[in-house]
Write an enzyme that holds these catalytic residues in place. Structure first.
Site, PDB file in Angstrom:
ATOM      1  N   ASP A 200      49.410 -10.599  79.650  1.00  9.04           N
ATOM      2  CA  ASP A 200      50.720 -11.248  79.770  1.00  9.04           C
ATOM      3  C   ASP A 200      51.681 -10.773  78.680  1.00  9.04           C
ATOM      4  O   ASP A 200      51.294 -10.018  77.795  1.00  9.04           O
ATOM      5  CB  ASP A 200      50.555 -12.774  79.684  1.00  9.04           C
ATOM      6  CG  ASP A 200      50.139 -13.236  78.295  1.00  9.04           C
ATOM      7  OD1 ASP A 200      49.315 -12.536  77.655  1.00  9.04           O
ATOM      8  OD2 ASP A 200      50.636 -14.261  77.822  1.00  9.04           O
TER       9      ASP A 200
ATOM     10  N   GLU B 174      50.551 -11.023  75.247  1.00  9.93           N
ATOM     11  CA  GLU B 174      49.454 -10.109  74.905  1.00  9.93           C
ATOM     12  C   GLU B 174      48.122 -10.815  74.713  1.00  9.93           C
ATOM     13  O   GLU B 174      47.284 -10.350  73.946  1.00  9.93           O
ATOM     14  CB  GLU B 174      49.788  -9.332  73.611  1.00  9.93           C
ATOM     15  CG  GLU B 174      51.215  -8.849  73.546  1.00  9.93           C
ATOM     16  CD  GLU B 174      51.469  -7.860  72.425  1.00  9.93           C
ATOM     17  OE1 GLU B 174      51.578  -6.676  72.734  1.00  9.93           O
ATOM     18  OE2 GLU B 174      51.536  -8.282  71.268  1.00  9.93           O
TER      19      GLU B 174
HETATM   20  C1  NOJ Z   1      49.464 -10.618  68.241  1.00  7.16           C
HETATM   21  C2  NOJ Z   1      50.193 -10.794  69.527  1.00  7.16           C
HETATM   22  O1  NOJ Z   1      51.294  -9.973  69.578  1.00  7.16           O
HETATM   23  C3  NOJ Z   1      50.575 -12.238  69.712  1.00  7.16           C
HETATM   24  O2  NOJ Z   1      51.280 -12.396  70.890  1.00  7.16           O
HETATM   25  C4  NOJ Z   1      49.322 -13.034  69.706  1.00  7.16           C
HETATM   26  O3  NOJ Z   1      49.630 -14.389  69.908  1.00  7.16           O
HETATM   27  C5  NOJ Z   1      48.586 -12.840  68.395  1.00  7.16           C
HETATM   28  N1  NOJ Z   1      48.317 -11.439  68.201  1.00  7.16           N
HETATM   29  C6  NOJ Z   1      47.319 -13.641  68.294  1.00  7.16           C
HETATM   30  O4  NOJ Z   1      46.373 -13.210  69.246  1.00  7.16           O
HETATM   31  C1  NOJ Z   2      54.225 -10.935  69.802  1.00 11.10           C
HETATM   32  C2  NOJ Z   2      54.771 -11.350  71.106  1.00 11.10           C
HETATM   33  O1  NOJ Z   2      53.879 -12.239  71.693  1.00 11.10           O
HETATM   34  C3  NOJ Z   2      54.981 -10.160  72.011  1.00 11.10           C
HETATM   35  O2  NOJ Z   2      55.604 -10.579  73.181  1.00 11.10           O
HETATM   36  C4  NOJ Z   2      55.809  -9.115  71.340  1.00 11.10           C
HETATM   37  O3  NOJ Z   2      55.892  -7.993  72.171  1.00 11.10           O
HETATM   38  C5  NOJ Z   2      55.232  -8.743  70.008  1.00 11.10           C
HETATM   39  N1  NOJ Z   2      54.964  -9.898  69.202  1.00 11.10           N
HETATM   40  C6  NOJ Z   2      56.180  -7.839  69.217  1.00 11.10           C
HETATM   41  O4  NOJ Z   2      57.374  -8.513  68.958  1.00 11.10           O
END
Ligand code: NOJ
Ligand code: NOJ
Length: 520
Positions: free
Chosen positions: A246, A249
């Protein structure tokens, strides 16, 4: 700040005074606010510019700080490859995550904001920098598509699902939630938007020799696809049925945000293919769009009474990705769930209610909630989704996000614009809870069917006012320099997580743009 410092200094010199005048600070999470809220209240008599004044100033700051994260024009991205959008200048310093990468999602959404800025005034000095960036973004997109990476390669197109690359354009090889299938769709949408904008401002280029090159890089009918937009459209049209990670991520599955942007890419792609005389492709993209559209109803959960972000998930499904999907997935073609749709609005209500009760900073001290108040829609800090535990560095608990709070405001502004342009409001069983929460004082007048004039006018007005309440929350938690990080702390209200998050500025600017459209 100065005055408070002075007071504490004097208090320190007079120990008895300090024990008399400074009350012990008791910890009460529900009233804990950043210190600057108090100091800004203190100075506000002199300088609080109000929301309008603040928005005007913050808009300039957001543009500057967003551009700082773009190579080759930005000061924070000097060692990044030209065309790269770094997600944030945070590079893993103490208390910071490492976001010094280029994500296809963040990059494409940001480049789309840049196209909007370019369109505002194509012949300005700023725009010549913006075109430098956009041309470099086009070039690096082609390069990233052709870079072998852990998701695959260009030859079988699987590599296009890779979510993030190093700032210099090389692949990121550590483990990650991959593939993410929203990236190619978002990139195609943005590049199509750029192609149209550039064509409008340079109509002569279309029929010139150099113009052929310019357009061929972006779209060319031959197969196997080598032009950037066509490669992304091939990827989307052949893989939308498959699951992936999603937008946050974290979970593998079928996602609303991803499906919405895939659908828009295919619809606009079919039209573009027709314009380029690529008839077979136009038919194929259209056919896939129609099929995908037929599947979108699965995201509506009748039992829950709202949309769900991920199919067959343990989560509630309420998610800021629903609002982002409605916004980024709705262009000029018919969308199953535009921001003003009943399903989106009632999902917005569910998410906002959850976040209001979840985060201590959202409870307003001195304004004890009555039973009725809890049924009214008001501006609060909104995060990604109820079950979120990501705190910006580790997983100790979720917080409100700037980009999500701005996105709620944008959804409300867009709905108000929509009501104005359609000149009527039709209240359905689905949207009734939303309009009840929006218009608590008109509760007795709210009925199913076409709303009377009083209700209609009140709705147009309240949507703007409540949108403003959400931007007010953003204002309160923005630091003195006007910098926006990723999150603001659920208890203290202070900014946290990656600093100067590119997407935070983009989402803020988009909300402001939607607000201006309302006022125009
Ligand atoms: C990094 C991801 O970009 C973020 O969306 C996620 O919530 C965290 N890792 C923790 O898994
Ligand atoms: C975490 C977010 O969940 C994700 O959507 C985003 O792409 C990365 N950070 C980088 O900003």
């Amino acid at each position: 700040m100065k005055s408070l410092g002075w007071f504490l200094f004097v208090a320190h010199l007079l120990p008895n005074v300090s024990s008399i005048f400074i009350p012990p600070i008791t910890y009460n999470p529900s009233t804990q606010k950043p210190l600057r809220t108090y100091t800004s209240k203190f100075t506000s008599y002199l300088s609080d510019p109000g929301l309008d004044g603040w928005l005007e100033r913050e808009e300039q700051i957001a543009v500057q700080r967003l551009i700082a994260n773009l190579a080759p024009i930005g000061r924070n991205a000097e060692d990044a490859a030209p065309g790269a959008v770094i997600a944030s200048p945070s590079r893993g310093q103490p208390g910071q995550p490492n976001y010094y990468y280029q994500w296809v999602r963040d990059g494409s959404i940001t480049a789309s904001t840049i196209v909007d800025l370019y369109r505002d005034d194509p012949s300005s000095d700023l725009s010549s920098d913006l075109v430098t960036f956009l041309d470099a973004f086009t070039t690096i997109s082609h390069r990233l598509q052709h870079t072998d990476n852990p998701s695959g390669s260009f030859d079988n197109l699987k590599g296009l699902g890779e979510p993030k690359f190093m700032a210099d354009g090389s692949p990121y090889t550590e483990s990650w939630g991959r593939p993410q299938r929203d990236g190619p769709a978002l990139r195609a949408i943005t590049l199509m938007q750029y192609l149209r904008a550039y064509n409008e401002t340079h109509p002569e280029v279309w029929s010139s020799m150099e113009g052929e090159d310019w357009f061929d890089r972006l779209y060319y009918p031959s197969m196997p696809a080598n032009s950037t937009i066509k490669a992304d459209l091939e990827y989307v049209s052949h893989s939308w049925r498959e699951s992936g990670f999603d937008l946050w991520e974290e979970v593998q599955g079928k996602h609303f945000f991803t499906a919405m942007v895939q659908l828009r890419a295919l619809q606009e792609g079919a039209e573009l293919a027709r314009l380029f005389g690529d008839k077979g492709a136009a038919k194929w993209y259209q056919k896939q769009a129609d099929k995908l559209k037929g599947f979108m109803h699965l995201f509506w959960d009748d039992t829950k009474g709202h949309l769900v972000e991920t199919l067959t998930s343990d989560r509630s499904g309420l998610d800021c990705g629903l609002l982002l999907g409605a916004i980024h997935g709705t262009g000029k073609h018919s969308s199953p769930y535009p921001p003003h749709s009943d399903e989106v609005l009632v999902s917005l209500l569910g998410l906002v209610n959850d976040q209001r009760d979840r985060f201590p900073i959202n409870s307003s001290p001195g304004n004890q909630r009555t039973k009725n108040a809890s049924e009214e829609l008001h501006g609060v800090g909104v995060g990604r989704y109820p079950e979120d535990v990501y705190d910006g560095i580790s997983t100790d608990g979720g917080n409100p996000w700037f980009l999500c709070t701005c996105t709620v405001a944008e959804t409300l502004y867009r709905t108000s614009s929509y009501l104005t342009s359609s000149a009527s409001l039709n209240i359905s069983n689905t949207s009734l809870p939303f309009y009840r929460a929006l218009l608590p004082r008109h509760r007795d007048d709210l009925q199913l069917g076409v709303a009377n004039e009083i209700v209609y006018n009140a709705a147009v007005k309240r949507l703007k006012e409540i949108g403003d309440e959400f931007l007010d929350v953003v204002k309160i938690h923005t630091d003195a320099e006007g910098a926006l990080s990723e999150q603001f702390d659920a208890v203290t209200g202070f900014e946290r997580g990656a600093r100067d998050l590119t997407w935070s500025y983009g989402a803020f600017l988009q909300a402001v743009r939607a607000r201006k459209r309302l006022l125009a």
